[in-house]
Design a protein around this motif. Structure first.
Motif, PDB file in Angstrom:
ATOM      1  N   LEU A 160       0.624  -1.238  -0.164  1.00  0.00           N
ATOM      2  CA  LEU A 160      -0.382  -0.371  -0.032  1.00  0.00           C
ATOM      3  C   LEU A 160       0.393   0.928  -0.236  1.00  0.00           C
ATOM      4  O   LEU A 160       0.770   1.850  -0.090  1.00  0.00           O
ATOM      5  CB  LEU A 160      -1.273  -0.471   1.019  1.00  0.00           C
ATOM      6  N   LEU A 161       2.264   1.175   0.805  1.00  0.00           N
ATOM      7  CA  LEU A 161       2.906   2.223   0.780  1.00  0.00           C
ATOM      8  C   LEU A 161       2.945   2.714  -0.579  1.00  0.00           C
ATOM      9  O   LEU A 161       3.661   3.744  -1.245  1.00  0.00           O
ATOM     10  CB  LEU A 161       4.386   1.421   1.464  1.00  0.00           C
ATOM     11  N   ALA A 162       3.761   1.274  -1.853  1.00  0.00           N
ATOM     12  CA  ALA A 162       3.550   1.783  -2.625  1.00  0.00           C
ATOM     13  C   ALA A 162       2.931   2.350  -3.832  1.00  0.00           C
ATOM     14  O   ALA A 162       3.085   3.381  -4.301  1.00  0.00           O
ATOM     15  CB  ALA A 162       4.678   0.374  -3.466  1.00  0.00           C
ATOM     16  N   VAL A 163       2.140   2.129  -3.999  1.00  0.00           N
ATOM     17  CA  VAL A 163       0.680   2.952  -4.250  1.00  0.00           C
ATOM     18  C   VAL A 163       0.517   4.168  -4.055  1.00  0.00           C
ATOM     19  O   VAL A 163       0.170   4.541  -5.002  1.00  0.00           O
ATOM     20  CB  VAL A 163      -0.325   1.235  -4.090  1.00  0.00           C
ATOM     21  N   ALA A 164       0.711   3.869  -2.450  1.00  0.00           N
ATOM     22  CA  ALA A 164       0.667   6.077  -2.085  1.00  0.00           C
ATOM     23  C   ALA A 164       1.868   6.614  -2.950  1.00  0.00           C
ATOM     24  O   ALA A 164       1.625   7.514  -3.566  1.00  0.00           O
ATOM     25  CB  ALA A 164       0.695   5.637  -0.930  1.00  0.00           C
ATOM     26  N   ALA A 165       2.789   5.856  -2.946  1.00  0.00           N
ATOM     27  CA  ALA A 165       3.645   6.132  -3.903  1.00  0.00           C
ATOM     28  C   ALA A 165       3.080   6.924  -4.902  1.00  0.00           C
ATOM     29  O   ALA A 165       3.784   7.370  -5.657  1.00  0.00           O
ATOM     30  CB  ALA A 165       5.245   5.559  -3.405  1.00  0.00           C
ATOM     31  N   ALA A 166       3.141   5.745  -5.873  1.00  0.00           N
ATOM     32  CA  ALA A 166       3.059   6.666  -7.180  1.00  0.00           C
ATOM     33  C   ALA A 166       1.038   6.955  -7.337  1.00  0.00           C
ATOM     34  O   ALA A 166       1.455   8.070  -8.147  1.00  0.00           O
ATOM     35  CB  ALA A 166       2.018   4.720  -7.964  1.00  0.00           C
ATOM     36  N   TRP A 167       0.603   7.003  -5.840  1.00  0.00           N
ATOM     37  CA  TRP A 167      -0.237   8.280  -6.778  1.00  0.00           C
ATOM     38  C   TRP A 167       0.426   9.669  -6.167  1.00  0.00           C
ATOM     39  O   TRP A 167      -0.653  10.770  -6.916  1.00  0.00           O
ATOM     40  CB  TRP A 167      -1.280   7.668  -5.083  1.00  0.00           C
ATOM     41  N   VAL A 168       1.787   9.706  -5.520  1.00  0.00           N
ATOM     42  CA  VAL A 168       1.508  11.356  -5.208  1.00  0.00           C
ATOM     43  C   VAL A 168       2.231  11.544  -6.195  1.00  0.00           C
ATOM     44  O   VAL A 168       2.432  12.223  -6.485  1.00  0.00           O
ATOM     45  CB  VAL A 168       2.512  10.952  -3.625  1.00  0.00           C
ATOM     46  N   TYR A 169       2.990  10.444  -7.157  1.00  0.00           N
ATOM     47  CA  TYR A 169       3.704  11.103  -7.872  1.00  0.00           C
ATOM     48  C   TYR A 169       2.728  11.291  -9.181  1.00  0.00           C
ATOM     49  O   TYR A 169       3.033  12.670  -9.981  1.00  0.00           O
ATOM     50  CB  TYR A 169       4.095   9.448  -8.872  1.00  0.00           C
ATOM     51  N   ASN A 170       1.687  10.454  -9.326  1.00  0.00           N
ATOM     52  CA  ASN A 170       0.218  11.443 -10.246  1.00  0.00           C
ATOM     53  C   ASN A 170      -0.008  12.243  -9.781  1.00  0.00           C
ATOM     54  O   ASN A 170      -0.298  13.034 -10.562  1.00  0.00           O
ATOM     55  CB  ASN A 170      -0.828   9.912 -10.349  1.00  0.00           C
TER      56      ASN A 170
END
Length: 296
Positions: free
Chosen positions: A131-141
């Motif tokens: 979930l932290l990895a997915v959150a990082a991708a959302w922060v990128y977007n």
């Protein structure tokens, strides 16, 4: 025939609704970035299978990673809808009118909602890591894509993969430092390769991430370095002699990197395809090297 004052024909109305639904499904399928989503899901699933998660754990991982990737892809297209339209990117499903930005946004949050319980079902530590990895991708977007730190979410997301994989193995072993660093380098390479074809249009629409600041010529030259660095770590860092299999894998990655560099100008997708191929070779390398994934 139906007169001007009569209700529309039910059959015709049904056909229109079916056609509209088909367009929406096709638009969502294209907006999720199916290539990268499938590649990441396949690579992580292969790693957990090799690590010994078992059929149930492997299947659960595939669902968790897939929903996470779907959420990230849909989030990306929803956030970039106005910018894509300004750049005339008619290949994008929202710009092409196949699906609305609102529908893609709703799909992104729905996939994210499904990703949370699926991830936590893999285990608390593994689930939180994913979930932290997915959150990082959302922060990128939504934020870091247009900054000099645009590489950081990719490095964090890919670097989290060995942590996720080892967290689900018996004994909750920690990943080796070189496995995490190699995965983070692959993430940086994936970022460079993914952005390379769109650098000029990104700059024209105000996106100033790390690759855009470097420019396409520098990115093409830089891209092989993290690929080779990651592979060199996976060849040289594990305990014991490297052996012919590891050296052959390194040669394969070097060939992929060279192909991406040479074909990058004529075939815009070549660098990204080369990065995915190199990552695939590294997964095979992990599978052929006992103890790499679960090393402490």
């Amino acid at each position: 025939m139906t007169g001007s004052g009569e209700p529309p024909d039910d059959a015709a109305d049904g056909r229109r609704r079916a056609a509209g639904a088909a367009r929406t499904v096709a638009g969502l399928a294209r907006a999720c970035h199916p290539g990268p989503a499938a590649a990441v899901t396949a690579l992580v699933t292969a790693l957990v299978a090799v690590a010994g998660w078992g059929p149930a754990g492997t299947a659960l991982t595939a669902l968790a990673v897939l929903t996470g990737q779907l959420s990230v892809g849909w989030c990306n297209d929803a956030v970039d809808a106005a910018r894509d339209a300004a750049a005339g990117r008619t290949a994008k499903p929202i710009v092409a009118g196949l699906v609305s930005a609102r529908t893609v946004r709703v799909a992104a949050f729905a996939a994210l909602a499904a990703c949370v319980p699926l991830s936590l079902a893999c285990g608390v530590v593994a689930g939180a890591t994913h979930l932290l990895a997915v959150a990082a991708a959302w922060v990128y977007n939504v934020w870091l894509k247009g900054t000099a730190a645009s590489w950081a979410p990719y490095a964090a997301g890919f670097g989290a993969v060995p942590v996720f994989v080892t967290a689900g193995t018996p004994g909750d072993a920690l990943p080796a430092w070189w496995a995490v660093l190699a995965a983070a380098l692959l993430g940086c390479a994936a970022h460079l390769a993914n952005v390379l074809p769109d650098i000029e249009t990104d700059v024209a629409t105000g996106v100033r991430g790390w690759p855009q600041r470097l420019g396409p010529a520098r990115v093409r030259v830089l891209l092989p370095l993290p690929l080779l660095g990651a592979s060199a770590l996976l060849v040289a860092a594990p305990p014991g002699p490297a052996g012919p299999v590891r050296w052959l894998a390194l040669a394969g990655v070097a060939a992929c990197a060279a192909a991406g560099l040479l074909l990058g100008r004529r075939v815009p997708v070549a660098p990204f395809a080369a990065a995915i191929a190199a990552a695939g070779i590294d997964v095979l390398l992990l599978a052929a090297t006992p103890g790499v994934v679960t090393a402490g």
